[in-house]
Scaffold this active site. Structure first.
Site, short mmCIF file in Angstrom:
data_model
loop_
_atom_site.label_atom_id
_atom_site.label_comp_id
_atom_site.label_asym_id
_atom_site.label_seq_id
_atom_site.Cartn_x
_atom_site.Cartn_y
_atom_site.Cartn_z
N GLY B 40 19.09 -8.69 -44.15
CA GLY B 40 19.29 -9.94 -43.42
C GLY B 40 20.65 -9.92 -42.73
O GLY B 40 21.65 -9.49 -43.32
N GLY B 42 22.00 -12.69 -40.82
CA GLY B 42 22.47 -13.99 -40.37
C GLY B 42 23.94 -14.13 -40.73
O GLY B 42 24.65 -13.13 -40.92
N LEU B 43 24.39 -15.36 -40.82
CA LEU B 43 25.82 -15.56 -41.10
C LEU B 43 26.24 -14.87 -42.39
O LEU B 43 27.25 -14.17 -42.42
CB LEU B 43 26.12 -17.05 -41.19
CG LEU B 43 26.10 -17.78 -39.85
CD1 LEU B 43 26.42 -19.24 -40.05
CD2 LEU B 43 27.07 -17.15 -38.87
N ALA B 44 25.46 -15.04 -43.45
CA ALA B 44 25.85 -14.44 -44.72
C ALA B 44 25.75 -12.92 -44.66
O ALA B 44 26.69 -12.20 -45.04
CB ALA B 44 24.97 -14.99 -45.85
N GLY B 45 24.64 -12.41 -44.17
CA GLY B 45 24.41 -10.97 -44.16
C GLY B 45 25.36 -10.23 -43.23
O GLY B 45 25.98 -9.22 -43.62
N ARG B 337 20.46 -37.13 -45.02
CA ARG B 337 19.18 -36.70 -44.46
C ARG B 337 18.00 -37.10 -45.32
O ARG B 337 16.98 -37.57 -44.81
CB ARG B 337 19.20 -35.18 -44.30
CG ARG B 337 20.17 -34.76 -43.23
CD ARG B 337 20.31 -33.25 -43.18
NE ARG B 337 21.18 -32.91 -42.05
CZ ARG B 337 21.55 -31.66 -41.75
NH1 ARG B 337 21.13 -30.66 -42.50
NH2 ARG B 337 22.32 -31.44 -40.72
N LEU B 469 26.36 -23.46 -42.57
CA LEU B 469 27.13 -22.40 -41.91
C LEU B 469 28.33 -22.04 -42.76
O LEU B 469 28.70 -20.89 -42.94
CB LEU B 469 27.57 -22.87 -40.53
CG LEU B 469 26.45 -23.33 -39.60
CD1 LEU B 469 27.00 -23.71 -38.24
CD2 LEU B 469 25.40 -22.25 -39.44
#
Lengths: 261, 665, 249
Positions: B40, B42-45, B337, B469
């Site tokens: 992955g 994304g931001l973390a990966g 939310r 994020l």
């Protein structure tokens, strides 16, 4: 490869060469036009012939003119190189492409326009430049009254290999200046009596207009000038001066000669 | 097995510093002897892969997209929180920590959340240094905006595309390492199994999605940064390819799954328009800052709107029900939310919904346009401005703030939101649940870590806006680079991990067998056919509101659907080439198992908290009723094959915050 | 509405491709273009035909995965919209829609409408980054950035890397893409130390990938779903010229 050679062999560098030569050719057009405006002078071609002599015999101008020829050739050669590389960048064509939705016709057809212009330049130089330099042209003899510069008597002098291309004598006794120059004006006058030749010129000037409407501003884009303050000026000059004024003025010459001379 | 969260002892504010000191280190020269697999990007990966490579580890990174930059973090709109206190409005690490714990309805670990708040400031520094073009003020310094559920301005943003800009930052760091050769990037690859050797995670089996080739990759540790599993609902705001497969494979091999039923339903999405719908689109939470949410107060008006004889603008002011303002006067349209979503559902279920389907509420900008218009009139000194002029000026202001969102709305629905109120409805957006991890982000599988949305750790039962994020980047940039060393330090003598061991053989065979099954199964129904049905079960019975009976039914229905899937699924094409249907089949097979686990989790949690609302457990006013005595724990589930999953509890200890009923009234 | 689709089918990179004609019936105007293709694919699967492969992921116009050359234009007839955000209300009953993949030497077809855009990856790996290790950054507000520069940098950074610029360009030039990346960093103080090196390396890689040269038609910017301005190309030209003249490497 040196860094410089590398720069000019990159796709951006090649475009830069196109832009620089293009702008140089644009400036030449202005000079050429101003000179050619002598054709409209009602002096039986005296000023025009003097101008032709000046352009071909004044050393700095000669140097510039060789730069000019080189520019034309480099501009065309680089265009060929870039076009061929661009063709390779899309080996399979689209079945359907709505290019008119996203770009101007002129911008997509610079190659065709340029080719027309190149053919025109060859014909044009063959007819005037080549003839002026190499053909056995007759001379025009101008007798100009020192009192009244508008009083000009013209007569033809046959070709003579030993005669200077251009000579001037002032005869104070007779109150006259006598100029004898190679008569390029006559060549122009004769050429522009043929309708299809005039048409060729007009078409070429259309091509020039379209070529420069895109080319002039495009050159600035390629050089990397995009300050919001002067870009509108560049666009204005590109459209009104190089896209309209200059081609119309050039096209006016053959038309004028065809109709009135 | 006893769950050990490995939370360091000591005062909250010192835990992370002390822990970092106590972690074992790997000598710089030795780091190059290790290979770390990151799944992955994304931001973390991406941030983890880049940071580990910078440290000197060899990294292999995998993503199913054609570029790491396309991971779904890219779609995050609103912003990223950080306790910078640049606005001088009283923000602090502790306040961010407190807001996050409270927003998560007290179902997150104190120590993790505090660490998250602590490193949040570093994230902004790092991103700015990478060239992330955050919004700035005229003085050249960073701008902030506020977000739902908090009272300070701590959200950094880049127009409505913060996720994209942050991901591009992490991606650029990743690219730098790829160019240096320290990261080997595998695009269009999907991890299909995890490999454990001798009790440690030592590699993965991946499929090259272009050629269909099955590949073995070994490493000393595996990081799963594979995002959330909202697509179990079929319709969600996730990307079409977002899936649970990597996490699920780890789960099946021994990683516990934490709080799987904690799903965030985002209140402001564009409603479903028909059967053909493939995904739902989020409209940023920031729209609730200026918009007012309402439904008709009279059923006959609602019906008239549903059958198209009336439009929103036809309903007079006195016949409108601004239900959030009515129910929650102090927070109004800016309640968290979960609260906003449930309130919308309540109104629609009562018959006041406004779409053709009756499944939508209005988000109205008329008032904001009017207010901004009048402000402009005052600012520009236009005494004789008529109503039209005010509206025009107001629209211009709204356009500047939210233009791209309004354009998107118009694009999707064909309605002009400047003229008529928008229709919105809640949709699945984020999953707080995920693989259970300890303080070091390691799952219960040794050497297998989970980062970002893929783990369960920081958001409890409800995530606050602009915190996803933050968490993804915190895990990747500032947590894993430290904690992984502690584990790898013991592996110093291991050397390269061979891929010809029986464990790899076995894992690869299982993968190939499953693919072969799909290719040879002479079914009649497409993968999506099953996925849609699963989604409907999940949405109806394990969605915004759940009850015991529904969940029990759902478990049976999912079991039956799963059986039908394996019998009747049709996968066209072949396994040796690019075959998106085959990719989908594997993902849906895993969703069909996950869905059941989610229902088990939701069924066992006899309380309402955050995004988990059990109808049996609510106050008289219909608010969520938490049970801290019996359920203040993380539910970590162990996979038991066809048998019922086994529950392990990690009790949550709150030493610093007092558990109170959340109130937004 | 009912539509006729002419879709490019190509089993893999090395095979020849051709157009196939499919019917899309009962299309709702609320469908996105990709949802319309989904339903066509569902029918194909039912008929035992392999569905049409196309790239897509987020379906909200930001990931840049979707492509498709629709009726002669990348991302279809609308301005500033990706294919996934294009809805069928832009078409009318009876329309014939021609769907092709991006066509460029640097974007070989993988299958049907799916192309390989890793050339973009390699261009970015050549220099689209600022070399700062994690943890090495100073305080974010230490260096003020003029708002105009930050905004312009952001506008360039909104590029989603979809490749529509290359697809639209008659020369398959990647200048808008590279210009966007170079501009983003060139405009920021953080990007200065590697400014020359970056542009030279990225242009060099762009040329190596076999993209064409820019002839300033502006088609790229006109078709860009994120409306990246043409001025990023001007800036790229300027940066390149500047770097060529001043680079110390």
């Amino acid at each position: 490869m040196s860094n410089f050679a590398k720069t000019f062999s990159s796709s951006l560098g090649k475009k830069l060469v196109m832009a620089l030569t293009g702008i140089f050719l644009c400036t030449f057009l202005i000079v050429h036009l101003i000179g050619n405006l002598q054709l409209f002078k009602d002096d039986a071609g005296q000023a025009f012939n003097a101008y032709a002599y000046f352009m071909t015999h004044f050393t700095p101008i000669k140097v510039v003119s060789y730069l000019l020829y080189a520019s034309i050739i480099i501009h065309a050669l680089y265009a060929l190189m870039i076009t061929s590389a661009n063709k390779k960048a899309r080996p399979v064509a689209y079945a359907m492409q709505a290019s008119n939705q996203n770009s101007a016709w002129t911008s997509r057809n610079m190659g065709i326009l340029g080719t027309i212009l190149f053919i025109f330049i060859v014909v044009h130089m063959g007819d005037f430049w080549w003839k002026y330099h190499n053909a056995e042209l007759p001379y025009a003899r101008y007798e100009i009254s020192l009192d009244n510069p508008n009083d000009i008597q013209v007569s033809e002098v046959p070709y003579d290999a030993n005669r200077l291309v251009h000579s001037e004598i002032v005869d104070p006794q007779a109150g006259k200046k006598i100029i004898i120059s190679k008569d390029l004006y006559k060549v122009v006058q004769n050429a522009f009596q043929t309708w299809w030749y005039v048409l060729l010129y007009v078409i070429a000037m259309f091509a020039l207009a379209f070529h420069l409407v895109h080319g002039f501003k495009s050159a600035f884009q390629t050089i990397g000038w995009n300050n919001n303050r002067y870009i509108p000026l560049v666009r204005f000059i590109g459209v009104w001066v190089f896209g309209l004024l200059i081609p119309i003025a050039f096209a006016a010459m053959p038309v004028y000669f065809f109709l009135f001379k | 097995m006893k769950l050990d969260a490995k939370i360091p002892a000591g005062p909250l504010a010192e835990k992370w510093s002390k822990h970092k000191f106590n972690l074992k280190l790997v000598n710089p020269a030795n780091k190059r002897k290790y290979t770390v697999i990151v799944v992955g990007t994304g931001l973390a990966g991406a941030s983890a892969a880049a940071s580990l490579a910078e440290l000197g580890y060899n990294v292999k990174a995998f993503c199913y997209q054609d570029s790491p930059r396309r991971a779904h973090s890219i779609a995050a709109q609103g912003g990223i929180n950080a306790a910078k206190n640049y606005q001088n409005d009283g923000d602090s690490v502790y306040r961010l920590f407190y807001d996050t714990i409270k927003g998560g309805d007290y179902r997150a670990r104190e120590a993790n959340v505090y660490r998250l708040a602590e490193v949040s400031a570093n994230i902004i520094d790092q991103c700015v240094a990478q060239g992330v073009p955050f919004a700035r003020e005229y003085g050249g310094l960073l701008d902030n905006r506020s977000f739902g559920g908090v009272q300070v301005q701590r959200t950094f943003y880049a127009a409505g595309q913060t996720g994209q800009q942050l991901l591009l930052g992490a991606y650029s760091a990743l690219n730098r390492q790829i160019a240096l050769g320290t990261v080997k990037m595998y695009n269009r690859h999907e991890m299909l199994d995890i490999v454990n050797v001798g009790g440690k995670t030592r590699g993965i089996i991946a499929r090259n999605l272009i050629t269909g080739e099955i590949e073995r990759h070994s490493g000393h540790a595996v990081l799963l940064a594979t995002g959330g599993y909202g697509n179990v609902f079929f319709l969600s705001t996730n990307a079409m390819g977002s899936n649970v497969t990597a996490a699920w494979k780890a789960h099946k091999k021994g990683a516990f799954f934490g709080n799987p039923c904690f799903t965030q339903i985002h209140p402001t999405c564009i409603p479903v328009s028909g059967e053909h719908q493939s995904k739902l689109t989020l409209m940023s939470e920031s729209l609730r800052n200026d918009g007012r949410i309402w439904v008709p107060a009279k059923t006959e008006d609602a019906q008239a709107i549903q059958n198209g004889t009336k439009r929103g603008n036809d309903i007079p002011e006195e016949d409108r029900d601004y239900y959030l303002e009515r129910r929650y006067p102090s927070f109004g349209n800016l309640v968290p939310r979960d609260v906003a979503s449930r309130a919308a559902k309540e109104r629609c279920d009562a018959g006041f919904g406004v779409n053709r389907t009756g499944q939508a509420v209005f988000l109205d900008y008329t008032f904001a346009i009017n207010r901004y218009g009048n402000q402009e009139v005052n600012r520009l000194n236009l005494q004789d401005a008529d109503e039209e002029k005010v509206k025009e000026l107001g629209i211009a202001v709204v356009k500047e703030k939210y233009g791209n969102l309004f354009d998107m709305y118009k694009q999707i629905t064909g309605d002009d939101p400047y003229q008529t109120p928008m229709k919105i409805y809640p949709a699945v957006h984020y999953t707080m649940g995920g693989l259970w991890v300890d303080y070091n982000l390691m799952t219960t599988l040794e050497g297998c870590y989970a980062l970002g949305e893929a783990n369960f750790s920081d958001h409890g039962a409800n995530r606050l806006g602009a915190s996803a994020l933050m968490q993804g980047l915190a895990d990747g940039y500032f947590v894993i680079p430290y904690t992984i060393g502690d584990y790898l330090a013991d592996d110093i003598r291991t050397g390269a991990i061979p891929t010809n061991s029986p464990e790899f053989d076995e894992a690869e065979k299982a993968v190939i067998d499953r693919i072969q099954f799909f290719m040879n199964n002479k079914g009649t129904k497409s993968v999506d056919f099953f996925h849609k049905r699963l989604g409907k079960i999940m949405w109806d019975k394990c969605g915004m509101a759940r009850n015991a009976q529904g969940l029990q039914e759902a478990i049976e229905e999912i079991k039956a659907l799963r059986a039908e899937f394996w019998q009747d699924v049709r996968v066209p094409g072949n396994a040796e080439s690019f075959n998106p249907e085959l990719d989908k089949a594997g993902r849906v097979a895993d969703f069909l198992e996950l869905g059941e686990l989610m229902c088990h989790d939701a069924l066992h949690r006899n309380e309402s908290c955050g995004g988990h609302f059990r109808e049996e457990y609510q106050t008289e006013e219909g608010e969520a009723l938490r049970d801290d005595t019996n359920f203040a724990y993380v539910a970590a589930w162990e996979y038991k094959g066809e048998e019922k999953p086994v529950l392990h509890k990690e009790e949550l200890v709150f030493e610093n915050v007092k558990l109170t009923q959340r109130s937004y009234k | 509405m009912n539509l006729t689709l002419k879709v490019w089918r190509q089993p893999d990179t090395n095979s020849e491709g051709n157009f196939e004609t499919y019917k899309a019936n009962d299309v709702s105007e609320d469908m996105s273009f990709l949802e319309m293709l989904d339903t066509v694919n569902e029918n194909l699967i039912e008929d035992g035909v392999e569905p049409v492969a196309f790239d897509h992921d987020c379906r909200e116009g930001i990931c840049g995965m979707c492509s498709l050359f629709i009726n002669g234009r990348p991302h279809g007839p609308l301005h500033g919209v990706t294919t996934c955000q294009l809805h069928m209300r832009s078409f009318k009953d009876g329309d014939e829609i021609v769907i092709e993949p991006w066509r460029a030497n640097a974007f070989p077809v993988i299958k049907d409408l799916v192309v390989d855009r890793t050339s973009f990856e390699r261009i970015q790996q050549a220099g689209a980054y600022i070399s700062v290790n994690t943890g090495a950054a100073g305080d974010a507000n230490q260096i003020p950035v003029p708002k105009n520069d930050a905004d312009e940098s952001f506008a360039a950074a909104t590029c989603i890397g979809c490749g529509a610029c290359v697809a639209a360009c008659k020369n398959s030039s990647a200048m808008l893409f590279v210009g966007a990346k170079v501009s983003q960093f060139a405009l920021l103080p953080q990007g200065q130390p590697e400014r020359e090196k970056r542009v030279l390396a990225m242009v060099n890689q762009m040329d190596e990938e076999g993209f064409g040269a820019c002839t300033n038609t502006g088609a790229c910017s006109a078709e860009c779903p994120k409306e990246i301005p043409l001025s990023v190309i001007t800036r790229l030209n300027r940066e390149y010229l500047r770097a060529s003249l001043t680079s110390k490497d």
